[in-house]
Scaffold this active site. Structure first.
Site, PDB file in Angstrom:
ATOM      1  N   ALA A  63      37.220  14.157  11.411  1.00 50.00           N
ATOM      2  CA  ALA A  63      37.424  14.723  12.135  1.00 50.00           C
ATOM      3  C   ALA A  63      35.810  15.064  13.315  1.00 50.00           C
ATOM      4  O   ALA A  63      35.454  15.032  12.079  1.00 50.00           O
ATOM      5  CB  ALA A  63      38.413  15.901  12.398  1.00 50.00           C
ATOM      6  N   GLY A 102      39.847  13.299   7.935  1.00 47.59           N
ATOM      7  CA  GLY A 102      40.451  12.316   8.477  1.00 47.59           C
ATOM      8  C   GLY A 102      39.900  10.699   9.141  1.00 47.59           C
ATOM      9  O   GLY A 102      41.080  10.298   9.401  1.00 47.59           O
ATOM     10  N   GLU A 105      42.315   9.370   6.413  1.00 46.02           N
ATOM     11  CA  GLU A 105      43.236  10.415   7.185  1.00 46.02           C
ATOM     12  C   GLU A 105      44.720   8.846   7.824  1.00 46.02           C
ATOM     13  O   GLU A 105      45.634   8.470   7.847  1.00 46.02           O
ATOM     14  CB  GLU A 105      44.111  11.927   7.274  1.00 46.02           C
ATOM     15  CG  GLU A 105      43.704  11.960   6.198  1.00 46.02           C
ATOM     16  CD  GLU A 105      43.725  13.960   7.344  1.00 46.02           C
ATOM     17  OE1 GLU A 105      42.716  14.700   8.067  1.00 46.02           O
ATOM     18  OE2 GLU A 105      44.637  14.482   6.480  1.00 46.02           O
ATOM     19  N   GLU A 125      37.163  17.862   3.514  1.00 47.19           N
ATOM     20  CA  GLU A 125      38.013  19.510   4.511  1.00 47.19           C
ATOM     21  C   GLU A 125      37.753  20.065   3.648  1.00 47.19           C
ATOM     22  O   GLU A 125      37.099  21.314   3.896  1.00 47.19           O
ATOM     23  CB  GLU A 125      39.036  19.456   5.139  1.00 47.19           C
ATOM     24  CG  GLU A 125      38.894  18.127   6.383  1.00 47.19           C
ATOM     25  CD  GLU A 125      39.622  16.838   5.792  1.00 47.19           C
ATOM     26  OE1 GLU A 125      39.007  16.818   4.086  1.00 47.19           O
ATOM     27  OE2 GLU A 125      40.682  16.017   6.211  1.00 47.19           O
TER      28      GLU A 125
HETATM   29  N1  3HC Z   1      31.884  15.438  13.478  1.00 46.95           N
HETATM   30  C1  3HC Z   1      30.595  15.378  13.919  1.00 46.95           C
HETATM   31  N2  3HC Z   1      29.416  15.296  13.858  1.00 46.95           N
HETATM   32  C2  3HC Z   1      29.159  15.471  12.907  1.00 46.95           C
HETATM   33  C3  3HC Z   1      30.552  14.412  11.120  1.00 46.95           C
HETATM   34  C4  3HC Z   1      31.670  15.239  11.552  1.00 46.95           C
HETATM   35  N3  3HC Z   1      32.557  14.667  11.335  1.00 46.95           N
HETATM   36  N4  3HC Z   1      30.272  14.078  10.469  1.00 46.95           N
HETATM   37  C5  3HC Z   1      28.360  14.065  10.551  1.00 46.95           C
HETATM   38  N5  3HC Z   1      28.363  14.651  11.604  1.00 46.95           N
HETATM   39  C6  3HC Z   1      26.874  14.630  12.153  1.00 46.95           C
HETATM   40  C7  3HC Z   1      25.863  15.032  11.939  1.00 46.95           C
HETATM   41  O1  3HC Z   1      25.741  16.562  12.007  1.00 46.95           O
HETATM   42  C8  3HC Z   1      24.848  14.625  11.735  1.00 46.95           C
HETATM   43  O2  3HC Z   1      24.523  14.789  13.273  1.00 46.95           O
HETATM   44  P1  3HC Z   1      22.459  14.843  14.220  1.00 46.95           P
HETATM   45  O3  3HC Z   1      21.753  13.904  13.749  1.00 46.95           O
HETATM   46  O4  3HC Z   1      23.099  15.683  15.463  1.00 46.95           O
HETATM   47  O5  3HC Z   1      22.789  15.983  12.377  1.00 46.95           O
HETATM   48  C9  3HC Z   1      25.161  13.373  12.211  1.00 46.95           C
HETATM   49  O6  3HC Z   1      26.452  13.242  12.366  1.00 46.95           O
HETATM   50  C10 3HC Z   1      24.795  12.295  10.766  1.00 46.95           C
HETATM   51  O7  3HC Z   1      25.280  12.924   9.564  1.00 46.95           O
HETATM   52  P2  3HC Z   1      24.003  13.241   8.256  1.00 46.95           P
HETATM   53  O8  3HC Z   1      22.859  13.807   8.521  1.00 46.95           O
HETATM   54  O9  3HC Z   1      25.335  14.029   8.015  1.00 46.95           O
HETATM   55  O10 3HC Z   1      24.558  11.938   7.589  1.00 46.95           O
HETATM   56  P3  3HC Z   1      23.618  11.217   6.288  1.00 46.95           P
HETATM   57  O11 3HC Z   1      23.967   9.600   6.379  1.00 46.95           O
HETATM   58  O12 3HC Z   1      23.698  11.859   5.478  1.00 46.95           O
HETATM   59  O13 3HC Z   1      25.481  11.218   5.727  1.00 46.95           O
HETATM   60  C11 3HC Z   1      27.865  11.632   5.843  1.00 46.95           C
HETATM   61  C12 3HC Z   1      26.955  11.428   6.207  1.00 46.95           C
HETATM   62  C13 3HC Z   1      28.626  11.975   4.239  1.00 46.95           C
HETATM   63  C14 3HC Z   1      29.387  11.109   6.924  1.00 46.95           C
HETATM   64  C15 3HC Z   1      28.232  12.979   6.557  1.00 46.95           C
HETATM   65  O14 3HC Z   1      27.325  13.538   7.740  1.00 46.95           O
HETATM   66  C16 3HC Z   1      29.829  14.511   5.974  1.00 46.95           C
HETATM   67  O15 3HC Z   1      29.364  14.171   4.888  1.00 46.95           O
HETATM   68  N6  3HC Z   1      29.699  14.370   7.132  1.00 46.95           N
HETATM   69  C17 3HC Z   1      30.894  15.573   7.391  1.00 46.95           C
HETATM   70  C18 3HC Z   1      32.219  14.774   6.135  1.00 46.95           C
HETATM   71  C19 3HC Z   1      33.210  15.777   6.673  1.00 46.95           C
HETATM   72  O16 3HC Z   1      33.910  16.728   6.116  1.00 46.95           O
HETATM   73  N7  3HC Z   1      34.487  15.154   7.285  1.00 46.95           N
HETATM   74  C20 3HC Z   1      35.799  15.718   6.956  1.00 46.95           C
HETATM   75  C21 3HC Z   1      35.684  15.979   8.657  1.00 46.95           C
HETATM   76  S1  3HC Z   1      37.278  17.348   9.280  1.00 46.95           S
HETATM   77  C22 3HC Z   1      38.569  16.733   9.225  1.00 46.95           C
HETATM   78  O17 3HC Z   1      38.718  15.269   8.960  1.00 46.95           O
HETATM   79  C23 3HC Z   1      39.726  17.325   9.437  1.00 46.95           C
HETATM   80  C24 3HC Z   1      40.964  16.499   9.426  1.00 46.95           C
HETATM   81  O18 3HC Z   1      42.285  16.505   7.947  1.00 46.95           O
HETATM   82  C25 3HC Z   1      42.112  17.085  10.325  1.00 46.95           C
END
Ligand code: 3HC
Ligand code: NAI
Length: 696
Positions: A63, A102, A105, A125
């Protein structure tokens, strides 16, 4: 259709492609696009099946976290996934990069999932203080079994595609031309008359009757203080106990509770702060970086050896300089021993050990430093010795080489002045054990050039550290604040608290250990000898022996002598209260004419923590740290500050800056001392009703 998602008919299959760089996060435009893409695919008579795929580097990685905390916008992710699961045409998810949160999912709402070998899937998450809130806690246990789902969801770690295939999450690993392979896979399914496979129709059966009870016991140890892992467990249990739709409802309730919790707010703050620290204000991302192909390290002691390992682990050759052959041999032997013990634990292979050792070489001669691009000095903490080293480095190192010191207390500007190139000099303050601790304070001197700063921040990332750029002052950010807490902890015991009480309050706040258990781990002799030096130098605050010094003078150095503030059984690091310490404290109070008083836990908390907040505020005022988030990250990665409280300054905002300012002012009135003199920034924020993270 929105630009974020496209639909195209290819070879009889409708391909829905998400295009939302950098990670295809599932923001509103993507969700709407996915729904629209599905509708188009269903209406397209030419499409016999559908494929969902990520454009660019990854399948959606979750998400859009930036939308959290804002009013929800339709369509919701659960609704989108529901539409896919109930579509009339068979849908295949084609995964590359990281299908996270997500994203996974969405894939679980499809009938089949294929992935390239390098792909990974996960539900991270929990690391944001949340749970998978779009059916992940209900579908994954049905597909992979509750036990595997519990492990994946409560730990949040991604699983590589081949393992995910073994777990039943991925149906096939395909070649690297993912889109073509997924289309072929979908066509074959249709040709074979493969059945639709809605996960909601499957059943989740617990592998054993005590699965959840036992798992919860494990969590209590592993996830002390965290809320989300326990909510994740409740949600997975609902997948076993309830029909699918009721389970989804339960998941939503638990998700909402977490979304509104201070813990999740803190963990989301940490997610962004961790990425933000890499961007140093004033240093543009286009600043050129110097190439670092070879590193020189001066000193093969505790720190030098650990620092060298970081570079070897990243494949960068290192040459280590010592004064005597024995010290060099000892240093290299210690590194080998460390690698071998990691190999014994199965974390690396013996081949890796040899590969890494082959990147390390030793020398007694500075001439061998002629071709290094970066030098990190880790010799004794003495300005005279450092002067000698830096004057020599200045003579032997090539133009453009970066000269860094690992000093923890000395003035980096002064060190720079020993060279003719102060713009190339900086600090790189690693934490002990340097091969393990994630924090790296990169110290920017008054004259350090921007490209040096950009390079050392980049190098920090390459060697797996979380690097924070800090300015020059005694103790930089972390230790400067720590020393204030330590002095307060010592004073609290002098006034009447016990070391166990102080430690328990800090431990209960979520730290891995209290201040005195930490002193025993670091060695009481270290603080003692620092204070001794200060006493000799005439520092008025270090003239009196503290009760900790008195313990050190008895040869009680902590864990390494099995006695310090606490006593330790042979081979056991558990601190046990020791009557000897109680006697030393009692005598110390008598000597100073102090009648012990009852000290409340609340006072312990306020004095230990607010003194740090006040110091952190001064650090911000002075520009030693650029932003409150930098201080937060230092404390999380350097000192085990509980992630679910977001770091020292974030915690302060949650407690209330005004509340802290009032107490700090009161302590200053009652007991005086520079440490309690309210920081003007703290006062200003309190008056404006703002927090540290509102300040620019
Ligand atoms: N939402 C918004 N922005 C995100 C994001 C997300 N889910 N994931 C990454 N970004 C952004 C980062 O903030 C970063 O922004 P910036 O360049 O402005 O600083 C950019 O994307 C690149 O991210 P990284 O520097 O972390 O890039 P990497 O290549 O090192 O890593 C990744 C990529 C493994 C995808 C890592 O970004 C990550 O772990 N992201 C989070 C994944 C996550 O937590 N997903 C679950 C979200 S909650 C959810 O899905 C709820 C659902 O169940 C309803
Ligand atoms: P150490 O005493 O374990 O190692 C220092 C090594 O430097 C010794 O092996 C010594 O032989 C060598 N050495 C001294 N002069 C030298 C020279 N001129 N040329 C080459 N080698 C020389 O010390 P430690 O603990 O590794 O500390 C090193 C530096 O790191 C100090 O500045 C210290 O303040 C800093 N530091 C230490 C931390 C710790 O927890 N030990 C944490 C962070 C920084």
């Amino acid at each position: 259709m929105s630009d974020a998602v496209s639909y195209q008919l290819k070879d009889g299959v409708g391909v829905i492609t998400v295009n939302n760089p950098p990670v295809n996060a599932l923001g509103q435009a993507v969700r709407a696009g996915l729904k629209e893409g599905l509708e188009k695919g269903l209406a397209d008579d030419g499409a016999r099946a559908l494929v969902v795929i990520g454009g660019g580097r990854t399948f959606p990685a979750g998400a859009d976290i930036r939308e959290f905390g804002k009013p929800p916008q339709d369509p919701s992710l659960p609704d989108v996934i529901d539409a896919y699961e109930n579509s009339d045409k068979l849908v295949v998810a084609a995964i590359h990069g990281t299908a996270l949160g997500g994203g996974l999912e969405v894939a679980l709402g499809c009938d089949y999932r294929v992935a390239v070998k390098s792909g990974a899937v996960g539900l991270p998450e929990v690391k944001l203080g949340l749970l998978p809130g779009a059916g992940g806690t209900q579908r994954l246990p049905r597909l992979a079994g509750p036990k595997a789902a519990l492990e994946m969801i409560t730990a949040g770690n991604p699983v590589k595609a081949p393992k995910a295939q073994d777990m039943g999450i991925i149906d096939a690993i395909v070649g690297d031309d993912l889109e073509a392979e997924a289309i072929a896979y979908a066509k074959k399914l249709v040709a074979d008359g493969a059945p639709r496979r809605r996960i909601c129709d499957m059943e989740a059966k617990a592998e054993s009757p005590s699965l959840f009870e036992e798992f919860e016991k494990g969590l209590q140890k592993k996830a002390r203080g965290f809320l989300a892992p326990f909510h994740c467990l409740k949600a997975v249990k609902a997948a076993v106990d309830l029909p699918f739709q009721d389970g989804l409802k339960r998941e939503r309730e638990l998700f909402q509770e977490l979304m509104e919790s201070p813990q999740s707010k803190a963990q989301r703050h940490v997610f962004f702060a961790e990425r933000e620290v890499a961007k140093v204000p004033g240093v543009s991302k286009d600043t050129p970086k110097r190439e670092v192909k070879k590193v020189g390290i001066v000193g093969a002691g505790t720190m030098g050896g650990g620092i060298a390992m970081n570079f070897a682990n990243a494949g960068i050759p290192v040459i280590i300089k010592e004064v005597k052959q024995e010290a060099l041999d000892k240093g290299l032997a210690t590194i080998r021993k460390n690698y071998e013990s990691t190999a014994k634990k199965g974390r690396i292979s013996m081949d890796d050990v040899e590969k890494r050792m082959s990147l390390l070489s030793g020398t007694l001669d500075y001439d061998d430093f002629k071709d290094v691009d970066l030098v990190i000095e880790a010799v004794f903490e003495s300005m005279d010795v450092k002067q000698d080293v830096f004057e020599t480095l200045d003579k032997v190192c090539k133009q453009g080489a970066i000269l860094a010191s690992n000093t923890s207390t000395l003035d980096v500007n002064r060190i720079a002045s020993f060279t003719s190139r102060p713009e190339d000099v900086c600090g790189m303050h690693f934490f002990s054990p340097a091969n393990v601790m994630k924090l790296l304070e990169n110290v920017r001197g008054d004259k350090t050039s921007d490209d040096v700063v950009a390079t050392i921040m980049d190098i920090g990332k390459k060697i797996g550290k979380v690097a924070v750029c800090v300015g020059v002052c005694d103790g930089f950010v972390g230790n400067r604040m720590l020393h204030k807490r330590q002095a307060e902890a010592v004073a609290l015991v002098e006034e009447g608290a016990s070391p166990e009480q102080v430690d328990k309050v800090i431990y209960d706040l979520g730290f891995p250990m209290g201040p005195f258990a930490m002193s025993d781990l670091a060695g009481l002799d270290i603080g003692y000898s620092i204070r001794l030096e200060r006493r000799k130098a005439g520092d008025p605050d270090a003239q009196e022996l503290t009760w900790l010094d008195k313990l050190a003078e008895k040869g009680r150095y902590g864990q390494k002598t099995q006695a310090g503030v606490y006593k330790y059984e042979e081979g056991d690091r558990t601190p046990k209260p020791d009557p000897v310490t109680a006697e030393v404290i009692e005598q110390h109070r008598k000597d100073k004419g102090i009648t012990p008083r009852d000290v409340s836990d609340q006072e312990v908390l306020e004095r230990c923590m607010y003194v740090m907040v006040n110091e952190g505020s001064k650090i911000l005022e002075e520009g030693i740290a650029a932003r409150a988030l930098d201080v937060d990250i230092v404390w999380i990665y350097g000192y085990g500050f509980p992630v679910y409280r977001g770091g020292t300054m974030f915690w302060a905002d949650q407690v209330g800056v005004k509340e802290i300012f009032d107490r700090v002012s009161q302590f200053y009135k009652e007991q005086g001392g520079e440490q309690w003199k309210p920081s003007p920034l703290l006062e200003q924020l309190a008056k404006e009703g703002k927090g540290f993270h509102d300040a620019k």
